[in-house]
Motif scaffolding. Structure first.
Motif, PDB file in Angstrom:
ATOM      1  N   ILE A  98     -13.417  28.652  68.720  1.00 40.54           N
ATOM      2  CA  ILE A  98     -12.400  29.639  69.070  1.00 40.54           C
ATOM      3  C   ILE A  98     -12.850  30.289  70.371  1.00 40.54           C
ATOM      4  O   ILE A  98     -13.931  30.885  70.445  1.00 40.54           O
ATOM      5  N   LEU A  99     -12.054  30.123  71.415  1.00 41.27           N
ATOM      6  CA  LEU A  99     -12.425  30.598  72.744  1.00 41.27           C
ATOM      7  C   LEU A  99     -12.484  32.132  72.789  1.00 41.27           C
ATOM      8  O   LEU A  99     -11.821  32.807  71.997  1.00 41.27           O
ATOM      9  N   PRO A 100     -13.244  32.696  73.714  1.00 43.59           N
ATOM     10  CA  PRO A 100     -13.469  34.150  73.708  1.00 43.59           C
ATOM     11  C   PRO A 100     -12.273  34.992  74.125  1.00 43.59           C
ATOM     12  O   PRO A 100     -12.182  36.173  73.768  1.00 43.59           O
ATOM     13  N   GLU A 101     -11.334  34.405  74.876  1.00 45.25           N
ATOM     14  CA  GLU A 101     -10.223  35.210  75.384  1.00 45.25           C
ATOM     15  C   GLU A 101      -9.239  35.622  74.287  1.00 45.25           C
ATOM     16  O   GLU A 101      -8.834  34.801  73.457  1.00 45.25           O
ATOM     17  N   ILE A 102      -8.877  36.873  74.275  1.00 42.65           N
ATOM     18  CA  ILE A 102      -7.775  37.394  73.460  1.00 42.65           C
ATOM     19  C   ILE A 102      -6.708  37.839  74.445  1.00 42.65           C
ATOM     20  O   ILE A 102      -6.941  38.720  75.283  1.00 42.65           O
ATOM     21  N   ILE A 103      -5.533  37.229  74.390  1.00 43.03           N
ATOM     22  CA  ILE A 103      -4.563  37.392  75.478  1.00 43.03           C
ATOM     23  C   ILE A 103      -3.414  38.342  75.158  1.00 43.03           C
ATOM     24  O   ILE A 103      -2.498  38.476  75.966  1.00 43.03           O
ATOM     25  N   SER A 104      -3.471  38.989  73.990  1.00 42.56           N
ATOM     26  CA  SER A 104      -2.340  39.853  73.650  1.00 42.56           C
ATOM     27  C   SER A 104      -2.759  40.910  72.639  1.00 42.56           C
ATOM     28  O   SER A 104      -3.831  40.821  72.036  1.00 42.56           O
ATOM     29  N   LYS A 105      -1.900  41.902  72.473  1.00 42.97           N
ATOM     30  CA  LYS A 105      -2.024  42.863  71.384  1.00 42.97           C
ATOM     31  C   LYS A 105      -1.088  42.406  70.269  1.00 42.97           C
ATOM     32  O   LYS A 105       0.103  42.204  70.508  1.00 42.97           O
ATOM     33  N   GLU A 106      -1.623  42.240  69.083  1.00 41.04           N
ATOM     34  CA  GLU A 106      -0.819  41.786  67.948  1.00 41.04           C
ATOM     35  C   GLU A 106      -1.077  42.700  66.749  1.00 41.04           C
ATOM     36  O   GLU A 106      -1.834  42.355  65.836  1.00 41.04           O
ATOM     37  N   PRO A 107      -0.481  43.887  66.742  1.00 33.66           N
ATOM     38  CA  PRO A 107      -0.628  44.746  65.562  1.00 33.66           C
ATOM     39  C   PRO A 107       0.263  44.220  64.430  1.00 33.66           C
ATOM     40  O   PRO A 107       1.490  44.229  64.530  1.00 33.66           O
ATOM     41  N   LEU A 108      -0.360  43.720  63.384  1.00 35.82           N
ATOM     42  CA  LEU A 108       0.371  43.103  62.277  1.00 35.82           C
ATOM     43  C   LEU A 108       0.574  44.128  61.164  1.00 35.82           C
ATOM     44  O   LEU A 108      -0.378  44.801  60.752  1.00 35.82           O
ATOM     45  N   GLY A 109       1.788  44.229  60.670  1.00 36.40           N
ATOM     46  CA  GLY A 109       2.014  45.218  59.623  1.00 36.40           C
ATOM     47  C   GLY A 109       3.247  44.954  58.794  1.00 36.40           C
ATOM     48  O   GLY A 109       4.074  44.088  59.117  1.00 36.40           O
ATOM     49  N   PRO A 110       3.391  45.706  57.703  1.00 37.47           N
ATOM     50  CA  PRO A 110       4.546  45.543  56.814  1.00 37.47           C
ATOM     51  C   PRO A 110       5.836  46.073  57.436  1.00 37.47           C
ATOM     52  O   PRO A 110       5.818  47.038  58.201  1.00 37.47           O
ATOM     53  N   VAL A 111       6.948  45.415  57.086  1.00 38.61           N
ATOM     54  CA  VAL A 111       8.242  45.717  57.689  1.00 38.61           C
ATOM     55  C   VAL A 111       9.295  45.911  56.601  1.00 38.61           C
ATOM     56  O   VAL A 111       9.343  45.146  55.633  1.00 38.61           O
ATOM     57  N   VAL A 112      10.172  46.919  56.793  1.00 43.15           N
ATOM     58  CA  VAL A 112      11.324  47.127  55.922  1.00 43.15           C
ATOM     59  C   VAL A 112      12.568  47.271  56.794  1.00 43.15           C
ATOM     60  O   VAL A 112      12.476  47.397  58.009  1.00 43.15           O
ATOM     61  N   ARG A 113      13.727  47.259  56.161  1.00 44.59           N
ATOM     62  CA  ARG A 113      14.979  47.450  56.889  1.00 44.59           C
ATOM     63  C   ARG A 113      15.194  48.926  57.230  1.00 44.59           C
ATOM     64  O   ARG A 113      14.733  49.815  56.524  1.00 44.59           O
ATOM     65  N   HIS A 114      15.931  49.159  58.322  1.00 41.97           N
ATOM     66  CA  HIS A 114      16.434  50.501  58.580  1.00 41.97           C
ATOM     67  C   HIS A 114      17.363  50.915  57.426  1.00 41.97           C
ATOM     68  O   HIS A 114      17.992  50.056  56.795  1.00 41.97           O
TER      69      HIS A 114
END
Length: 341
Positions: free
Chosen positions: A218-234
């Motif tokens: 797994i290469l060292p570069e992290i190219i993005s922000k990926e905040p992963l979380g739970p989702v509900v409807r409006h």
């Protein structure tokens, strides 16, 4: 000056008297009537969301579903799991096939607004990376000019990939495959030079699916922000609040040292914060519209955030992921919960 301060204090007390029981909305009413939560998950992402041969679901994101059920019903098993793909997951939530989406989904502005969703917190702070066979002789993502890259469609991953290569004046040939199992097979069979997805998914894939995990880097570069979380409807604020504060409760419990093993002993604590969190001092459950023992049930049945992390993806698992950004804020990480009070 003193009179003004006293008057302001009296006004605050008066306003606090208006706080009452939260009222259920349409989604929460339907969930209560059904007696279980329908949770959208992914498949085969070891450590985050996967099912064994008996159909038992485990993983960090599965634990979020279990914790919400513990908070709402007092029983973490009152969950029905529905596997979803990257392209179908949002339709499933919009069409009410599922109540909650907890499957490696990145919080973005358009998803939070234009798609009609509410992200309720961050289960895992992630970032997109690259995995390559060691025999390729590549040590950095900057060396991937002209590479063939396996990627899933309908994801932030696909967009980030194009942006990264364009920004670094490199070209690539995409191999676009929706099914996660098929994309892994394509990578490990040599159909593409590189597999790109969230780093968490790369660790999971290498540990659980690689013919010889040590043959892949797994290469060292992290190219993005990926905040992963739970989702509900409006549209149902109380349901969103329950999901949001379930995750916060797991983080808050870790901060106060409340674990699945000591939670019964912690009921005897003199710490006013712990007494509020565990419902010994009532009020928090009423404000949220659940039982006063909602946090006790979460921690007893599922554990605090740190327990869930270490059990599913931590250093003692095949994934061997360090806490990093997902450590508590008191330990240099980003996991930070508003106070339960």
């Amino acid at each position: 000056m003193i009179r003004k301060t006293m008057a302001a204090g009296a006004a605050m007390v008066a306003l606090s008297g208006f706080a009452g029981v939260a009222h259920a909305g349409p989604d929460l009413d339907a969930i209560k009537a059904r007696g279980q939560i329908i949770c959208g998950v992914t498949t085969g992402v070891t450590g985050f969301s996967s099912a064994d041969s008996q159909g038992k679901w485990t993983g960090l994101e599965v634990d979020v579903c279990r914790a919400v059920a513990a908070a709402l019903f007092g029983n973490s098993e009152k969950v029905k799991y529905v596997p979803t793909t990257a392209q179908q997951r949002f339709t499933a939530l919009q069409s009410k096939e599922i109540d909650l989406l907890s499957r490696t989904t990145t919080w973005t502005l358009t998803r939070d607004t234009a798609l009609g969703f509410d992200f309720t917190g961050v289960t895992y702070y992630d970032g997109q990376g690259f995995m390559v066979p060691k025999k390729l002789g590549v040590k950095s993502a900057k060396e991937l000019n002209g590479a063939t890259v396996c990627v899933q469609p309908g994801t932030t991953t696909e967009l980030n990939l194009a942006d990264y290569f364009r920004a670094n004046k490199m070209t690539f040939k995409p191999v676009v495959i929706e099914n996660v199992e098929e994309i892994r097979q394509a990578f490990f069979s040599g159909r593409c030079d590189v597999y790109t997805t969230d780093a968490s998914g790369l660790y999971s894939t290498r540990a659980a699916n690689a013919p010889k995990p040590d043959d892949y880097l797994i290469l060292p570069e992290i190219i993005s922000k990926e905040p992963l979380g739970p989702v509900v409807r409006h549209g149902d604020n109380q349901w969103a609040d329950i999901v949001r504060w379930t995750l916060y409760a797991m983080v808050e419990a870790e901060e106060y040292g409340i674990t699945s093993k000591n939670v019964d002993e912690m009921l005897k604590s003199d710490n006013p914060n712990i007494k509020r969190i565990l419902g010994v001092t009532p009020g928090m459950g009423k404000a949220l519209g659940v039982d006063e023992k909602w946090v006790y049930n979460i921690i007893k049945q599922v554990g605090n955030y740190g327990e869930a992390f270490e059990r599913n993806v931590g250093m003692q698992t095949p994934l061997k992921i360090e806490r990093g950004f997902n450590a508590l804020w008191t330990k240099g990480g980003l996991q930070y919960a508003p106070p339960i009070r």
